[in-house]
Design an enzyme around this catalytic site. Structure first.
Site, PDB file in Angstrom:
ATOM      1  N   MET A  53     -91.375 -46.767  49.791  1.00 11.36           N
ATOM      2  CA  MET A  53     -91.144 -48.086  49.224  1.00 11.36           C
ATOM      3  C   MET A  53     -92.351 -48.634  48.469  1.00 11.36           C
ATOM      4  O   MET A  53     -92.597 -49.845  48.456  1.00 11.36           O
ATOM      5  CB  MET A  53     -90.703 -49.047  50.351  1.00 11.36           C
ATOM      6  CG  MET A  53     -89.454 -48.582  51.084  1.00 11.36           C
ATOM      7  SD  MET A  53     -88.098 -48.034  49.990  1.00 11.36           S
ATOM      8  CE  MET A  53     -87.362 -49.615  49.621  1.00 11.36           C
ATOM      9  N   SER A  67     -84.001 -40.183  57.331  1.00 10.99           N
ATOM     10  CA  SER A  67     -82.774 -39.374  57.362  1.00 10.99           C
ATOM     11  C   SER A  67     -82.686 -38.446  56.145  1.00 10.99           C
ATOM     12  O   SER A  67     -82.164 -37.332  56.249  1.00 10.99           O
ATOM     13  CB  SER A  67     -81.532 -40.269  57.465  1.00 10.99           C
ATOM     14  OG  SER A  67     -81.348 -41.019  56.293  1.00 10.99           O
ATOM     15  N   HIS A  72     -82.309 -42.671  44.905  1.00 11.08           N
ATOM     16  CA  HIS A  72     -82.108 -44.127  44.880  1.00 11.08           C
ATOM     17  C   HIS A  72     -80.652 -44.443  45.251  1.00 11.08           C
ATOM     18  O   HIS A  72     -79.738 -43.788  44.746  1.00 11.08           O
ATOM     19  CB  HIS A  72     -82.431 -44.677  43.480  1.00 11.08           C
ATOM     20  CG  HIS A  72     -82.292 -46.161  43.413  1.00 11.08           C
ATOM     21  ND1 HIS A  72     -83.255 -47.021  43.906  1.00 11.08           N
ATOM     22  CD2 HIS A  72     -81.276 -46.946  42.961  1.00 11.08           C
ATOM     23  CE1 HIS A  72     -82.841 -48.271  43.742  1.00 11.08           C
ATOM     24  NE2 HIS A  72     -81.651 -48.251  43.172  1.00 11.08           N
TER      25      HIS A  72
HETATM   26  C1  GAR Z   1     -82.434 -44.315  51.315  1.00 11.43           C
HETATM   27  O1  GAR Z   1     -81.156 -44.898  51.274  1.00 11.43           O
HETATM   28  C2  GAR Z   1     -83.044 -44.256  49.935  1.00 11.43           C
HETATM   29  O2  GAR Z   1     -82.106 -44.049  48.938  1.00 11.43           O
HETATM   30  C3  GAR Z   1     -83.670 -45.618  49.823  1.00 11.43           C
HETATM   31  O3  GAR Z   1     -84.231 -45.846  51.087  1.00 11.43           O
HETATM   32  C4  GAR Z   1     -83.420 -45.206  52.074  1.00 11.43           C
HETATM   33  C5  GAR Z   1     -84.319 -44.409  52.985  1.00 11.43           C
HETATM   34  O4  GAR Z   1     -83.607 -43.939  54.101  1.00 11.43           O
HETATM   35  N1  GAR Z   1     -84.651 -45.642  48.794  1.00 11.43           N
HETATM   36  C6  GAR Z   1     -84.844 -46.691  48.004  1.00 11.43           C
HETATM   37  O5  GAR Z   1     -84.241 -47.732  48.108  1.00 11.43           O
HETATM   38  C7  GAR Z   1     -85.910 -46.485  46.947  1.00 11.43           C
HETATM   39  N2  GAR Z   1     -85.782 -47.445  45.902  1.00 11.43           N
HETATM   40  P1  GAR Z   1     -84.191 -42.752  54.994  1.00 11.43           P
HETATM   41  O6  GAR Z   1     -85.589 -43.176  55.444  1.00 11.43           O
HETATM   42  O7  GAR Z   1     -83.240 -42.691  56.143  1.00 11.43           O
HETATM   43  O8  GAR Z   1     -84.199 -41.519  54.178  1.00 11.43           O
END
Ligand code: GAR
Length: 196
Positions: A95, A16, A114
């Site tokens: 990740m 997203s 983050h």
């Molecule tokens: C997001 O909320 C981002 O901040 C988090 O993973 C999610 C990815 O969502 N990132 C972390 O936790 C990194 N430490 P997305 O795939 O829908 O963008």
């Protein structure tokens, strides 16, 4: 001649945040071009989202480690990114920890989002950490990536209140809404030298 910055996006999940960046590139609010999307997860939705936007995308097998890329994957990743012409790397739910050669290849050019107000709640599931701790406000942080875990220089933060009836799921949804505003806006300000 194009003055758009060339950025690549790395993600492991649903994508997203990638979509928010791609939309901002398309509508001109982020003067950048996404050259490539890379994922370490073969069936990650972010790769499908990239296809929908017609953006080149690639799965790179991360190798034997759980939390980082192995040496082969790291070399492949750096070469693939350089070949795409990317000047900047935007992490969007990637990740794995990037260190050493990767950070030297894109010195001060790797950005992350983050889901907490760093330095609070680094690491995994920061929205759940915030819920469990009982904080009244949390949010999200856009920062430069350094050798630590979620420790690089902070570029921007967005605040999200924690509501009485929030679960970690509803809180994460609202943090993500703020992420989708903050990430493109922060990159646009960074690229126009509006962040010191
Ligand atoms: C997001 O909320 C981002 O901040 C988090 O993973 C999610 C990815 O969502 N990132 C972390 O936790 C990194 N430490 P997305 O795939 O829908 O963008």
């Amino acid at each position: 001649m194009s003055f758009k910055k060339k950025i690549a996006v790395l993600g492991s999940g649903k994508g997203s945040n990638f979509v928010s960046l791609a939309k901002a590139c398309a509508d001109g609010t982020l003067p950048a071009e996404i050259t490539l999307v890379i994922s370490d997860v073969e069936d990650a939705k972010i790769l499908d989202r990239a296809k929908e936007f017609g953006i080149p995308n690639k799965f790179i097998n991360p190798g034997k480690y759980r939390t980082k890329l192995d040496a082969t994957a790291e070399t492949t990743c750096i070469k693939t990114l350089k070949d795409s012409g990317a000047q900047w790397v935007a992490l969007a739910g990637f990740m794995r920890i990037l260190k050493g050669d990767f950070l030297r290849a894109f010195e001060q050019k790797v950005i992350n989002i983050h889901p907490s107000l760093l330095p609070a709640f680094p690491g995994l599931e920061a929205w759940k950490q915030a819920c469990d701790y009982g904080v009244k406000v949390t949010g999200c942080t856009v920062h430069l990536v350094d050798h630590g875990i979620d420790t690089g220089r902070i570029l921007a933060q967005g605040v999200v209140p924690v509501l009485e009836d929030d679960t970690s799921t509803t809180l994460h949804q609202r943090i993500q809404e703020e992420e989708h505003r903050l990430y493109p806006r922060t990159l646009a300000r960074l690229f126009s030298n509006k962040i010191n």
